[in-house]
Write an enzyme that holds these catalytic residues in place. Structure first.
Site, mmCIF file in Angstrom:
data_model
loop_
_atom_site.group_PDB
_atom_site.id
_atom_site.type_symbol
_atom_site.label_atom_id
_atom_site.label_comp_id
_atom_site.label_asym_id
_atom_site.label_seq_id
_atom_site.Cartn_x
_atom_site.Cartn_y
_atom_site.Cartn_z
ATOM 1 C CG ASP A 184 -2.032 1.004 1.125
ATOM 2 O OD1 ASP A 184 -2.395 1.384 -0.013
ATOM 3 O OD2 ASP A 184 -2.551 1.437 2.171
ATOM 4 N N GLY A 185 0.342 2.304 -0.641
ATOM 5 C CA GLY A 185 1.014 3.600 -0.598
ATOM 6 C C GLY A 185 1.489 4.124 -1.950
ATOM 7 C CG ASN A 186 1.742 1.490 -5.282
ATOM 8 O OD1 ASN A 186 2.659 1.313 -4.497
ATOM 9 N ND2 ASN A 186 1.221 0.522 -6.016
ATOM 10 N N GLY A 187 -0.229 5.418 -4.457
ATOM 11 C CA GLY A 187 -0.880 6.677 -4.837
ATOM 12 C C GLY A 187 -0.264 7.853 -4.102
ATOM 13 N NE ARG A 188 -1.348 6.674 1.246
ATOM 14 C CZ ARG A 188 -1.226 5.780 2.209
ATOM 15 N NH1 ARG A 188 -0.835 6.155 3.405
ATOM 16 N NH2 ARG A 188 -1.492 4.514 1.981
ATOM 17 N NE ARG B 143 -4.685 6.830 -6.819
ATOM 18 C CZ ARG B 143 -4.493 6.606 -5.517
ATOM 19 N NH1 ARG B 143 -4.261 7.607 -4.698
ATOM 20 N NH2 ARG B 143 -4.556 5.380 -5.031
ATOM 21 C CG HIS C 18 -0.717 2.046 -9.220
ATOM 22 N ND1 HIS C 18 -0.863 1.664 -7.900
ATOM 23 C CD2 HIS C 18 -1.812 2.798 -9.511
ATOM 24 C CE1 HIS C 18 -2.003 2.153 -7.424
ATOM 25 N NE2 HIS C 18 -2.594 2.854 -8.378
ATOM 26 C CB SER D 163 -8.719 -5.254 -2.862
ATOM 27 O OG SER D 163 -9.385 -4.016 -3.042
ATOM 28 C CD GLU E 55 -13.327 -5.079 -0.964
ATOM 29 O OE1 GLU E 55 -12.115 -5.373 -1.050
ATOM 30 O OE2 GLU E 55 -14.202 -5.922 -0.681
ATOM 31 C CG LEU F 17 9.396 -16.937 -4.053
ATOM 32 C CD1 LEU F 17 9.661 -16.862 -2.547
ATOM 33 C CD2 LEU F 17 9.616 -15.540 -4.652
ATOM 34 C CD GLU G 2 3.605 -13.251 15.470
ATOM 35 O OE1 GLU G 2 3.568 -12.087 15.920
ATOM 36 O OE2 GLU G 2 3.196 -14.238 16.100
HETATM 37 C C1 IPE Z 1 -5.386 -2.675 -0.075
HETATM 38 O O1 IPE Z 1 -5.086 -1.325 -0.229
HETATM 39 C C2 IPE Z 1 -5.390 -3.362 -1.394
HETATM 40 C C3 IPE Z 1 -4.107 -3.496 -2.065
HETATM 41 C C4 IPE Z 1 -2.940 -3.128 -1.603
HETATM 42 C C5 IPE Z 1 -4.161 -4.113 -3.369
HETATM 43 P P1 IPE Z 1 -6.215 -0.214 -0.340
HETATM 44 O O2 IPE Z 1 -5.521 1.090 -0.513
HETATM 45 O O3 IPE Z 1 -7.203 -0.584 -1.380
HETATM 46 O O4 IPE Z 1 -6.922 -0.306 1.081
HETATM 47 P P2 IPE Z 1 -7.847 0.753 1.830
HETATM 48 O O5 IPE Z 1 -8.916 1.172 0.860
HETATM 49 O O6 IPE Z 1 -6.991 1.921 2.203
HETATM 50 O O7 IPE Z 1 -8.362 0.038 3.028
HETATM 51 C C1 IPE Z 2 -1.804 0.191 -3.249
HETATM 52 O O1 IPE Z 2 -1.523 1.542 -3.308
HETATM 53 C C2 IPE Z 2 -1.991 -0.430 -4.609
HETATM 54 C C3 IPE Z 2 -3.374 -0.749 -4.949
HETATM 55 C C4 IPE Z 2 -4.379 -0.665 -4.146
HETATM 56 C C5 IPE Z 2 -3.619 -1.214 -6.302
HETATM 57 P P1 IPE Z 2 -2.670 2.632 -3.285
HETATM 58 O O2 IPE Z 2 -3.059 2.930 -4.682
HETATM 59 O O3 IPE Z 2 -3.781 2.211 -2.415
HETATM 60 O O4 IPE Z 2 -1.903 3.866 -2.669
HETATM 61 P P2 IPE Z 2 -2.498 4.923 -1.633
HETATM 62 O O5 IPE Z 2 -2.975 4.151 -0.446
HETATM 63 O O6 IPE Z 2 -3.598 5.660 -2.326
HETATM 64 O O7 IPE Z 2 -1.328 5.778 -1.319
HETATM 65 MG MG MG Z 3 -4.131 2.470 -0.419
#
Ligand code: IPE
Ligand code: IPE
Ligand code: MG
Length: 243
Positions: free
Chosen positions: A19-23, A32, A36, A64, A66, A130, A199
């Site tokens: 998580d965190g690619n967009g930010r 964004r 990715h 996901s 969602e 792996l 964990e």
């Molecule tokens: C979880 O991240 C899904 C993936 C990393 C693929 P999200 O960014 O979608 O999760 P929320 O919406 O912040 O809970």
């Molecule tokens: C996770 O990064 C990757 C996917 C959910 C596909 P995000 O795209 O959720 O990045 P943030 O959370 O917005 O920074």
């Molecule tokens: Mg995210």
């Protein structure tokens, strides 16, 4: 700690919410999707670091159930990125001895993407270095429901063992360590069933910046944990002494 002891404490199965690619992109005033793309680079590094550390199974959350709710442009960009990643990365992964599994609802994916993923699975199925599970269009709730539906269809009783065997990750043991990057402290519908005794490790690092040292820090942290599985600490240390 001796080298031997530290090797014994390396998790066999690591799962990551990347998580965190967009930010990461936003901080740089970029789209964004740039984040990715950079996230894919981080994944490539992470896979090779896992192999160096002797990790047997790596499961990554890439898209996901969602995530379809995101803006259309981002969703199609992610689908495209997945397609490109398959073409570019699979031959390299195959050469490195990685076995790829797609974990998730395949029906909703385009025929082209699905075929690409299935081809990658076929090509790499005899590799043993792996196991890489790519959770794509995956949700923990989807998995539990599809497993239950399968048991119902087969007329099998709903036991823990039967349900576990019907789950999408039945080919690997449950994750020992689940890492979430990006500073959020939640599961977001990842591995709900399989995480019962994993964990958990949360890192504030945005996924594109998660490097070899960050993975090592997570493994190091894991090595300090005492996994009790419901027992007392004394029982667990008695067991260790008996080994
Ligand atoms: C979880 O991240 C899904 C993936 C990393 C693929 P999200 O960014 O979608 O999760 P929320 O919406 O912040 O809970
Ligand atoms: C996770 O990064 C990757 C996917 C959910 C596909 P995000 O795209 O959720 O990045 P943030 O959370 O917005 O920074
Ligand atoms: Mg995210």
């Amino acid at each position: 700690m001796s080298k031997q002891a530290s090797e014994a404490l390396v998790p066999h199965h690591v799962a990551i919410v990347m998580d965190g690619n967009g930010r990461w992109a936003k901080k740089r005033f970029m789209n964004r999707l740039v984040g990715h793309r950079q996230g894919l680079e981080a994944l490539r590094l992470c896979i090779s670091q896992c192999m160096k550390r002797g990790i047997g199974v790596l499961t990554v959350f890439a898209f996901s159930s969602e995530n379809w709710s995101r803006p259309q442009e981002e969703v199609s960009g992610l689908m495209e990125l997945m397609g490109k990643a398959l073409t570019r990365e699979v031959p390299r992964l195959h050469d490195a001895g990685v076995r790829i599994h797609l974990v998730g609802e395949r029906k909703a994916l385009s025929a082209r993407l699905r075929e690409g993923l299935e081809q990658a699975e076929r090509l790499t199925r005899d590799n043993e270095r792996l196991i890489l599970n790519v959770c794509f269009n995956y949700g923990g709730r989807w998995d539990i429901v599809q497993a239950a539906a399968r048991l119902h269809e087969q007329g099998l009783p709903f036991t823990e063992d039967n349900l576990s065997s019907a789950m999408a990750m039945s080919h690997v043991p449950d994750p020992d360590l689940i890492i979430r990057t990006g500073g959020e402290y939640r599961i977001s519908n990842f591995l709900l069933w399989q995480s019962a005794y994993s964990e958990l490790y949360f890192s504030d690092i945005l996924w594109p910046d998660f490097d070899a040292a960050a993975l090592d820090a997570a493994i190091e942290d894991y090595a300090q944990r005492e996994r009790r599985f419901g027992k007392t600490s004394a029982q667990v240390s008695d067991q260790d002494d008996a080994c």
